[in-house]
Scaffold this active site. Structure first.
Site, PDB file in Angstrom:
ATOM      1  CB  THR C  96      -0.887   0.004   1.256  1.00 28.95           C
ATOM      2  OG1 THR C  96      -1.691  -1.176   1.251  1.00 28.95           O
ATOM      3  CG2 THR C  96      -1.789   1.228   1.289  1.00 28.95           C
ATOM      4  CE  LYS C 172      -4.443  -1.980   1.248  1.00 25.08           C
ATOM      5  NZ  LYS C 172      -5.149  -2.990   2.040  1.00 25.08           N
ATOM      6  CE  LYS C 241       1.201   4.055   5.520  1.00 21.91           C
ATOM      7  NZ  LYS C 241       1.779   2.737   5.275  1.00 21.91           N
TER       8      LYS C 241
END
Lengths: 294, 294, 294, 294
Positions: C96, C172, C241
Site C-alpha cells: 500500500t 486500495k 498514514k
C-alpha cells in the site's frame, strides 16, 4: 565595514526589498531566474550575476526571497548557492516554506558551517516598497543580531520567535491559515445572510466597519463584496498551498486543525472548479456554490 | 409629542440603554424579571411596573432587550406583553433571537395590528453606556423611521437590512458566527505554533498588532494569550447557543455552513468538559486539548 | 517453463504469501530486512539472499510486499533492487503506497525496461495464509496476464482496475479510507447512544447483526464494544498514514474529501494522546474523549 | 383474553404491520389520515375509524406508526388520541422521532396514567410485510413484556435498550446516522477513485463484495454505482431530517458528532441543488459535484 550582500529572487516582493537595501548604501550581487527582472536593479547599482552561486560566493550575507519550496531547493541546492557560500557567511531565508524544508536547510547549513535564519514577512508589495514589512525571525540570537540592521531597512518591526529557524516558518503558516479562515468565514456568513435576501456588500461593509475593522477583513472583504477576483493580488492556488503547508506542519506536531482541513477541502473545491488563478478572496464563493446561490 | 416608551429587560445591556433614553428626556415604564435591577432606573425617574403587560399597555413604543428566545416568548406571549399593546403601537425587539421566533413574532404582531421591527445590537456594556452601539435594523420603512430618534440616542450607527424583521436577526447571527470563528481560528493557530515551541502570547500579539488588528481579535485574543477566561464577558454557553441559532437559520435557508458546524462541535466539546460558564474565548482551548497541549 | 520468482519482504503478510508460492512449486529467492524472518522460508526450500538486489537479479518476476513508501524507496532504489532486475522482468508491487510513489516507480521501471504492475491486497494474515486474498491489480494487460497464475495462488479474486499501476493504489487507499470511516462512525454513534445511557456493546451488537453485518463492522466493532485495543491487529498509526495517503491522492486529483479530513484530524487527536500503537479500532475513542465520556 | 388493538398510521410501513396483526387474530381499530389507505385493512377485517381518538378510546394497546414529530404531535395531542386512551392502556410509538418529543410524550403519558414505550424499527416494506423487522424497544420492563407478543408477530428480533423510551429513539437515530455515513463514505471514496479514472461501479462492486458486504452498502451502493436515484426508496430529505434529529440528540447529551455535522452540511448541499426528493443514496453525489465530476 558594511557586509557584502547577495540577493536571490527579484519578484514582486524581492525587487523592492533589494532596492531598499541598495538605497541604504549596501553593495548587492543580485540574481533572478529571469534576467529581465534584474535590469532595474542593475540600473540602481546592483551587480547582476548569471547564477545564484555567483551571487552567493562573495556574500557575507545572502538573502533569498524565493517563491516556494521547489524554488528554494532548486536555487540553494541544485544550482549550488549553498555550496558557494563561504564558511561563516549568513543566509537569511525570507520565503514562506514548509517546516520540513526549513529543518532540512537548517541541518545542511550547519554542515556547511554557514549561518541560517528564517525571516518570512507579512505585507504586500506596497508595504515592501515602503520598507514597512513585519518580519518574523527565528534562529541563533547572534545571527539575528547580525541581520537586524538589514531588517531595520526592510521592515517596520522584527518579531523574534525562537532559536530554531523553523519556528518563524510555523508562525508564517499560522498567519496565512488565519487569513484563509477569515476569507472562508466571510464566505459562509454572507451565504447565510444572502439566504435571507441581504446584499453581501451591505453585510460586509457592516462587519468590516465594526468588529472586524482589520486590514485582512477590509482587503479581502472588499473583493468579496464586489465579486472582484481579477487581477489576483495573491492567487487562490498559492493560498491553498500555504494551507496545505500549515496542515503538514500540524501533522508533524500532532496538532489536529479541523478548520484548516475545512479550508483545504474548500480550496480543492475551488481548484476543481477552475478558480485557482483568481484572487484568494474567491475562496468565499465556495460557500455560495454549495448553497446554490451561484 | 414625544412617544411614551415601555422598556422590558434591564440586564447588563438593557439598563444603560434605558438610562440613556431617560437622560434624553423620554418617559419610561420599565419592567424587569427581578425587581432590584429596576431600582436604579426608578431613581432616575422611570416608572417601574410589576408586570411586562403593565409596561406595554400605555406605550407608544415598546422596547424589549431580553436574554433569548425563551425569555422573549415568556414575556411577550405567556405574560401577555404583546396582548397588552394597543393597536398602532410599535415593538422594537433588540434581542438576539432565532429566525423562527422572529418570523412567528412578525406574524403575531401583524395579527395584533402592532408594528414590529427587529434591532439587535453590536457592542458590550461600555458601548451601550456610551450610546455608541451599532444597531442592525429591519422592518417596514415607516416603522424604522419612527424608531430612528431612539436609535440615535442608543447607538452611533443604524444599519438597515430590509423590510422583514428576521433579516436583522440573520445579520446578527452571521456576525456572532464570525466572532466564534475568529476565536476558534486563534485557537488552532496558536495550537499549531505552540506545537513548535512558540508562546501563544507572542503569536497573538503579533497577529493582533498587524493583519488582525480588529476589536474582536484584540479582545478575545488577549484573553486567549493570557488563559484568562474568568470572569466571563460573554459566556461560552451563550456564544454556543448563537452558533446553533446561526445553523438553524442556515438550515431553513438551505445554506451549508461547515465552519459553523465545526464551531458547534467544538462548543459541545467545551461544554462536555465543563467550560460553559467561562468566557467565550475559552473555545480556543478545545484545540489545545485535542493536541494534548493541556 | 515456470518463471523464477524473487520475493522481497517477509513480514506478517509477505511470509505466508511466499510460502503459498513455494507450496505451489515455484522456486523463490527471498529477502527480508531482518534475516530471522527468512529462516522459515529457507526451511521450506526458498533460497535466502543477503541483499534485495540478489533476490532481484535472477528473477523473471519480482514480488515486493514491503511496509510503506519509505521501505519501497529504500529497497527498490537505494539498495538497488530495481537496478538489478533484468530487462523484460516483471515487478509486482503489492504494498500500500502513495500515488506519487506509484507514478514515480512506473516511470522508473519503464526507463529500466522492466514491467511494473501494482497489486495491493485486502485481507489480513489468516486470509493471506489461506491464499484467499482479494487482489486489486492495475497495469498493462499483458503484464497482468503474466501475473495471474501467481495471483491465483495468492488470492481468491483478482480485481482489475486499469492500465496504470497507480489506479490499483487509488482503489486500495479508497478502501482503507472506508475502513477508517466505518470505525469513526461507530465511535460517534456509540458516543451518542452512550449519552443516553446505552451500553456500547448492546448498540454495536445490534448494528453489526443487522444493517451493518459486514466483516469490517464486525471485526472493528467487536474491539470497540469491548474496549480491546491491544494487541493491535493493525496499528492506528498505520491506518492514520493510509488516510493521509488518501488525502494526498485526493489533493492531486482535486477531490475534496471532508470526511477523510475529519478522520485525519481524529487520527492526530489519537496520536497526540499516545494511542498510535493501539489497534486502529481505538480511533473510535476520540469521540468518547471529546464527549467527556472517558 | 387478547387485547384490543388500536393502530394509527397505515403508510407503507404501517399497513403491512397492521395486516400481520390481523392475520395473527387480533381485533384492530385502525385510522389513517387519508381514508383510502385504510380500505385494504377494512377488507381484511379491521374496523376503520374516522378519527384517531376513536381508534384509541377502546384500545388496550395503541400502536402508532406515524411519519415524523409533526404527525405524532398532531395525531396524539392536537387530535386527541392520547386524551382518548383509557388509564392503564399502553401506547407503543414505533415512529422515528426526536428525543425531545420522546421525552415530552413520556411525561404526558405518565400524567395521563397511560403506559408508553418506544419501539422504532429497522427494515423496509418487504421486511415489514414478512414480519421480520428488527425492533428497538425501550420503556418500563412490564410494558415491554406486555408488548412482546405483538413484537413477535411484527418482527424477527426485539432489542431492548433500557427503561426510558427515548433510549430506543436514540438507538434509531444512531443507526440512521450510520446509514448516512455509509452513503457519504461511498460518495467520497468513489469520487477519489473516479479522480484516477476508475469506474465507480467497479469500485463499489469490489467494496460491497468484500469488506463491506452488508445490506446497507449493497443496497445504497447499487444505486450509487448506477446513478439510479428514482424512484426513491427513502427520500434524501427524510434522511437529512434524521441526521438533524441525531444532531439535536447529540446537542442535548453534549456529544460532539463532527461526522454527523458533515453529513448535515452535505444534506443541505443536496437540498440546495434540488435533490431532496431523490433517494437518500443521492447524498453521494455531493462529493462528485464538489470535485467537478458532474
Amino acid at each position: 565595514m558594511t557586509p557584502k550582500i547577495g540577493f536571490l529572487g527579484l519578484g514582486t516582493m524581492g525587487a523592492p526589498m533589494a532596492i531598499n537595501l541598495l538605497n541604504a548604501g549596501y553593495a548587492l550581487n543580485v540574481w533572478n531566474r529571469s534576467a529581465e527582472a534584474a535590469q532595474p536593479l542593475a540600473e540602481q547599482g546592483a551587480t547582476v550575476t548569471s547564477t545564484p552561486a555567483q551571487a552567493a560566493q562573495d556574500a557575507d550575507i545572502l538573502i533569498s526571497m524565493l517563491a516556494d519550496d521547489h524554488a528554494v531547493e532548486d536555487v540553494m541546492l541544485t544550482q549550488g548557492a549553498l555550496e558557494a557560500l563561504k564558511p561563516g557567511a549568513l543566509h537569511i531565508n525570507m520565503a514562506t516554506i514548509s517546516i520540513a524544508l526549513a529543518e532540512q536547510l537548517t541541518a545542511q547549513h550547519q554542515t556547511a558551517q554557514v549561518g541560517y535564519i528564517a525571516a518570512p514577512v507579512l505585507g504586500r508589495v506596497d508595504v515592501a516598497t515602503a520598507g514597512q514589512l513585519n518580519i518574523f525571525a527565528a534562529g541563533a540570537p547572534q545571527l539575528l543580531a547580525q541581520a537586524q540592521p538589514l531588517f531595520d531597512i526592510l521592515g517596520q518591526t522584527t518579531w523574534h520567535f525562537g532559536d530554531t529557524p523553523a519556528q518563524a516558518n510555523a508562525v508564517k503558516l499560522g498567519a496565512n491559515f488565519m487569513i484563509a479562515s477569515a476569507i472562508n468565514t466571510m464566505g459562509e456568513a454572507s451565504a447565510l445572510t444572502q439566504g435571507y435576501g441581504i446584499d453581501k456588500k451591505a453585510f460586509i461593509d457592516l462587519i468590516t466597519s465594526t468588529l472586524f475593522a482589520a486590514p485582512v477583513y477590509k482587503g479581502y472583504g472588499q473583493a468579496i463584496a464586489e465579486d472582484r477576483f481579477e487581477p489576483p493580488g495573491f492567487k487562490l492556488a498559492l493560498g491553498h498551498k500555504d494551507v496545505r503547508l500549515a496542515l503538514e506542519a500540524a501533522e508533524q506536531a500532532r496538532v489536529p486543525m479541523p478548520q484548516a482541513s475545512l479550508l483545504k477541502d474548500n480550496g480543492l473545491d475551488a481548484l476543481a472548479h477552475g478558480d485557482g488563478t483568481l484572487d484568494w478572496a474567491a475562496l468565499a464563493t465556495v460557500a455560495y456554490r454549495r448553497a446554490g446561490q451561484r
